[in-house]
Scaffold this motif. Structure first.
Motif, PDB file in Angstrom:
ATOM      1  N   GLY A  93      -8.253  77.317   7.363  1.00  0.00           N
ATOM      2  CA  GLY A  93      -7.811  78.014   8.564  1.00  0.00           C
ATOM      3  C   GLY A  93      -8.862  78.144   9.647  1.00  0.00           C
ATOM      4  N   ASN A  94     -10.071  77.614   9.404  1.00  0.00           N
ATOM      5  CA  ASN A  94     -11.144  77.786  10.390  1.00  0.00           C
ATOM      6  C   ASN A  94     -10.914  76.997  11.669  1.00  0.00           C
ATOM      7  OD1 ASN A  94     -12.562  79.567   8.829  1.00  0.00           O
ATOM      8  ND2 ASN A  94     -13.970  78.069   7.993  1.00  0.00           N
ATOM      9  N   PHE A  95     -10.529  75.728  11.570  1.00  0.00           N
ATOM     10  CA  PHE A  95     -10.376  74.903  12.763  1.00  0.00           C
ATOM     11  C   PHE A  95      -8.985  74.319  12.939  1.00  0.00           C
ATOM     12  CE2 PHE A  95     -14.930  75.099  13.260  1.00  0.00           C
ATOM     13  CZ  PHE A  95     -15.106  74.924  14.623  1.00  0.00           C
ATOM     14  N   ASN A  96      -8.169  74.310  11.900  1.00  0.00           N
ATOM     15  CA  ASN A  96      -6.838  73.720  12.048  1.00  0.00           C
ATOM     16  C   ASN A  96      -5.978  74.405  13.106  1.00  0.00           C
ATOM     17  OD1 ASN A  96      -6.129  71.331  10.355  1.00  0.00           O
ATOM     18  ND2 ASN A  96      -7.005  72.603   8.731  1.00  0.00           N
ATOM     19  N   PRO A  97      -5.882  75.740  13.132  1.00  0.00           N
ATOM     20  CA  PRO A  97      -5.053  76.365  14.173  1.00  0.00           C
ATOM     21  C   PRO A  97      -5.551  76.064  15.581  1.00  0.00           C
ATOM     22  CG  PRO A  97      -5.565  77.940  12.432  1.00  0.00           C
ATOM     23  CD  PRO A  97      -6.437  76.747  12.208  1.00  0.00           C
ATOM     24  N   LEU A  98      -6.870  76.034  15.753  1.00  0.00           N
ATOM     25  CA  LEU A  98      -7.451  75.799  17.078  1.00  0.00           C
ATOM     26  C   LEU A  98      -7.209  74.358  17.530  1.00  0.00           C
ATOM     27  CD1 LEU A  98     -10.826  77.584  16.331  1.00  0.00           C
ATOM     28  CD2 LEU A  98      -8.825  78.553  17.474  1.00  0.00           C
ATOM     29  N   ALA A  99      -7.385  73.405  16.604  1.00  0.00           N
ATOM     30  CA  ALA A  99      -7.108  72.007  16.944  1.00  0.00           C
ATOM     31  C   ALA A  99      -5.640  71.830  17.303  1.00  0.00           C
ATOM     32  CB  ALA A  99      -7.490  71.101  15.777  1.00  0.00           C
ATOM     33  N   ALA A 100      -4.762  72.491  16.552  1.00  0.00           N
ATOM     34  CA  ALA A 100      -3.323  72.381  16.821  1.00  0.00           C
ATOM     35  C   ALA A 100      -2.980  72.909  18.205  1.00  0.00           C
ATOM     36  CB  ALA A 100      -2.541  73.147  15.759  1.00  0.00           C
ATOM     37  N   MET A 101      -3.626  73.980  18.618  1.00  0.00           N
ATOM     38  CA  MET A 101      -3.368  74.555  19.940  1.00  0.00           C
ATOM     39  C   MET A 101      -3.783  73.610  21.057  1.00  0.00           C
ATOM     40  SD  MET A 101      -4.605  78.505  19.395  1.00  0.00           S
ATOM     41  CE  MET A 101      -4.262  78.966  21.103  1.00  0.00           C
ATOM     42  N   ALA A 102      -4.854  72.846  20.836  1.00  0.00           N
ATOM     43  CA  ALA A 102      -5.425  72.019  21.904  1.00  0.00           C
ATOM     44  C   ALA A 102      -4.648  70.737  22.169  1.00  0.00           C
ATOM     45  CB  ALA A 102      -6.876  71.678  21.572  1.00  0.00           C
ATOM     46  N   GLY A 103      -3.877  70.273  21.191  1.00  0.00           N
ATOM     47  CA  GLY A 103      -3.186  68.996  21.341  1.00  0.00           C
ATOM     48  C   GLY A 103      -1.920  69.096  22.184  1.00  0.00           C
ATOM     49  N   LYS A 104      -1.712  68.129  23.048  1.00  0.00           N
ATOM     50  CA  LYS A 104      -0.453  68.070  23.803  1.00  0.00           C
ATOM     51  C   LYS A 104       0.699  67.685  22.871  1.00  0.00           C
ATOM     52  CE  LYS A 104      -2.878  66.778  28.051  1.00  0.00           C
ATOM     53  NZ  LYS A 104      -3.126  65.699  29.046  1.00  0.00           N
ATOM     54  N   VAL A 105       0.402  66.814  21.905  1.00  0.00           N
ATOM     55  CA  VAL A 105       1.353  66.472  20.838  1.00  0.00           C
ATOM     56  C   VAL A 105       0.643  66.730  19.523  1.00  0.00           C
ATOM     57  CG1 VAL A 105       2.711  64.666  19.719  1.00  0.00           C
ATOM     58  CG2 VAL A 105       2.509  64.710  22.220  1.00  0.00           C
ATOM     59  N   THR A 106       1.095  67.727  18.787  1.00  0.00           N
ATOM     60  CA  THR A 106       0.439  68.110  17.543  1.00  0.00           C
ATOM     61  C   THR A 106       1.279  67.690  16.348  1.00  0.00           C
ATOM     62  OG1 THR A 106      -0.789  69.951  18.508  1.00  0.00           O
ATOM     63  CG2 THR A 106      -0.335  70.069  16.149  1.00  0.00           C
ATOM     64  N   VAL A 107       0.606  67.001  15.417  1.00  0.00           N
ATOM     65  CA  VAL A 107       1.257  66.524  14.191  1.00  0.00           C
ATOM     66  C   VAL A 107       0.637  67.278  13.020  1.00  0.00           C
ATOM     67  CG1 VAL A 107       1.905  64.521  12.820  1.00  0.00           C
ATOM     68  CG2 VAL A 107       1.396  64.248  15.271  1.00  0.00           C
ATOM     69  N   ALA A 108       1.474  67.930  12.223  1.00  0.00           N
ATOM     70  CA  ALA A 108       0.985  68.714  11.091  1.00  0.00           C
ATOM     71  C   ALA A 108       1.501  68.136   9.783  1.00  0.00           C
ATOM     72  CB  ALA A 108       1.428  70.172  11.224  1.00  0.00           C
ATOM     73  N   GLU A 109       0.575  67.842   8.859  1.00  0.00           N
ATOM     74  CA  GLU A 109       0.990  67.508   7.501  1.00  0.00           C
ATOM     75  C   GLU A 109       0.965  68.814   6.698  1.00  0.00           C
ATOM     76  OE1 GLU A 109      -2.837  65.944   5.100  1.00  0.00           O
ATOM     77  OE2 GLU A 109      -2.223  64.566   6.691  1.00  0.00           O
ATOM     78  N   VAL A 110       2.029  69.082   5.954  1.00  0.00           N
ATOM     79  CA  VAL A 110       2.140  70.357   5.238  1.00  0.00           C
ATOM     80  C   VAL A 110       2.293  70.112   3.746  1.00  0.00           C
ATOM     81  CG1 VAL A 110       3.123  71.518   7.247  1.00  0.00           C
ATOM     82  CG2 VAL A 110       4.650  70.518   5.560  1.00  0.00           C
ATOM     83  N   GLU A 111       1.596  70.933   2.965  1.00  0.00           N
ATOM     84  CA  GLU A 111       1.658  70.792   1.519  1.00  0.00           C
ATOM     85  C   GLU A 111       2.990  71.311   0.966  1.00  0.00           C
ATOM     86  OE1 GLU A 111      -1.832  72.254  -0.450  1.00  0.00           O
ATOM     87  OE2 GLU A 111      -3.151  71.591   1.164  1.00  0.00           O
ATOM     88  N   GLU A 112       3.520  72.354   1.572  1.00  0.00           N
ATOM     89  CA  GLU A 112       4.806  72.909   1.145  1.00  0.00           C
ATOM     90  C   GLU A 112       5.706  73.052   2.367  1.00  0.00           C
ATOM     91  OE1 GLU A 112       4.411  76.533  -1.016  1.00  0.00           O
ATOM     92  OE2 GLU A 112       2.838  75.755  -2.346  1.00  0.00           O
ATOM     93  N   LEU A 113       6.850  72.405   2.347  1.00  0.00           N
ATOM     94  CA  LEU A 113       7.800  72.489   3.449  1.00  0.00           C
ATOM     95  C   LEU A 113       8.809  73.593   3.166  1.00  0.00           C
ATOM     96  CD1 LEU A 113       8.890  71.340   6.124  1.00  0.00           C
ATOM     97  CD2 LEU A 113      10.306  69.778   4.759  1.00  0.00           C
ATOM     98  N   ALA A 114       8.925  74.537   4.094  1.00  0.00           N
ATOM     99  CA  ALA A 114       9.856  75.652   3.956  1.00  0.00           C
ATOM    100  C   ALA A 114      11.024  75.472   4.923  1.00  0.00           C
ATOM    101  CB  ALA A 114       9.146  76.971   4.239  1.00  0.00           C
TER     102      ALA A 114
END
Length: 261
Positions: A191-212
Motif C-alpha cells: 500500500g505504500n506506492f500503489n494507491p499513489l501510482a494509481a491516482m497519477a495515471g490517466k488510464v490505470t490498470v489494476a491486477e487484483v489477487e481477489e476479485l469481488a
C-alpha cells in the motif's frame, strides 16, 4: 460499470512506444508483475517510468529495463539492480532521483489535480541547486543532462523548494482485493506506492489477487476508489502465488533468544 478486462495482454495492448507509466510497488511488495510481463510481450519501448524503484534483475521493471525498453526513470531507490546502475552510468538511461517522500507527494498531487507544492525536503542540496546528473554522456564520465535549479520560497522564516505534481499516460498497479467497479484494497507494504501510482495515471490498470463483486467490499475499508481505475485484471491462483522475497532471513531459536542469519 464493469471494468474487468479478460487478460493482462488485452489490458496493456494500447500502451504505445514512448508512453509514461506510473508503476506501483515497494521493493518487491505489490509489484504488478503480470501486467509488466504482458507489457514486455506487447513490445512497447522508449518508456518513461515513474516508480519508487526499478525492480531487480529479472523481476518487476527489471524485465523491461534489461530488454532496453525503458528510456527514463523517475524514482527514489536504485539499489538491488546491477543492470540499472550499468545503464545509468554508461549514459543509456536517464534517471531523475527524487526524495522518497517527495516522490510520493508528487504522485498524489498529480492525481488530486494539484500542479505543484512546496516542501523542505532537499533544501540546501543539489535537489534545490540543480546539477544532479540525469543522464551521462555515452560511455559515462561527463554529464550530458543535469537537473535544473528549483524555485524556492520562504514561509515562516523557513525555505522550501517547489516540486511539480506527476501525471502519467498509464499506471500499472497491484491490489490485494478489488471489485468490478475498480475499488481497491492493498495489504501492508504493497500500500505504500500503489494507491499513489494509481491516482497519477490517466488510464490505470489494476491486477487484483481477489476479485469481488460490487457491494462486497466495505466502503470504510476501500483504500482507493474506483474513479481512479479504468481496467481491472483478475489474477489466477498461480499468478497470485508468484511472490518473491528480496532478502531471506532465517531465524533460529536458541537458549539466548533469536539468532538471525
Amino acid at each position: 460499470m464493469d471494468k474487468v478486462i479478460g487478460s493482462a495482454v488485452e489490458a496493456v495492448a494500447d500502451i504505445p512506444d514512448g508512453a509514461s507509466l506510473a508503476v506501483g510497488g515497494f521493493g518487491l511488495s505489490g509489484v504488478p508483475e503480470v501486467l509488466i510481463r504482458a507489457l514486455y510481450a506487447q513490445g512497447a519501448g522508449g518508456l518513461r517510468v515513474v516508480s519508487n524503484n526499478c525492480g531487480v534483475d529479472g523481476r518487476g521493471l527489471g524485465v523491461l529495463l534489461a530488454a532496453g525498453r525503458i528510456a527514463r526513470v523517475t524514482g527514489s531507490y536504485v539499489g538491488e539492480n546491477k543492470e540499472f546502475a550499468r545503464q545509468y552510468l554508461s549514459g543509456e538511461l536517464e534517471v531523475e532521483l527524487v526524495p522518497q517522500g517527495t516522490l510520493a507527494e508528487r504522485l498524489r498531487a498529480g492525481g488530486a489535480g494539484i500542479p505543484a507544492f512546496y516542501t523542505p525536503a532537499g533544501v540546501g542540496t543539489q535537489v534545490e541547486r540543480g546539477g544532479l546528473p540525469w543522464r551521462y554522456a555515452a560511455g559515462g564520465g561527463s554529464v550530458a543532462v543535469a537537473s535544473p535549479a528549483k524555485e524556492t520560497r520562504d514561509f515562516a522564516d523557513r525555505r522550501y523548494v517547489l516540486e511539480h505534481g506527476i501525471t502519467t499516460d498509464y499506471a500499472l498497479v497491484r491490489a490485494w482485493r478489488g471489485d468490478r467497479h475498480g475499488n481497491l484494497r492493498f495489504r501492508k507494504a504493497a500500500g505504500n506506492f500503489n494507491p499513489l501510482a494509481a491516482m497519477a495515471g490517466k488510464v490505470t490498470v489494476a491486477e487484483v489477487e481477489e476479485l469481488a463483486e460490487p457491494g462486497e467490499l466495505d466502503p470504510d475499508e476501500i483504500h482507493l476508489p474506483g474513479i481512479y481505475v479504468q481496467r481491472v485484471v483478475a489474477l489466477s491462483a498461480e499468478e497470485r502465488a508468484d511472490k518473491q522475497i528480496e532478502h531471506v532471513r532465517i531465524s533460529a531459536t536458541s537458549t539466548r533468544g533469536t539468532v538471525h542469519t
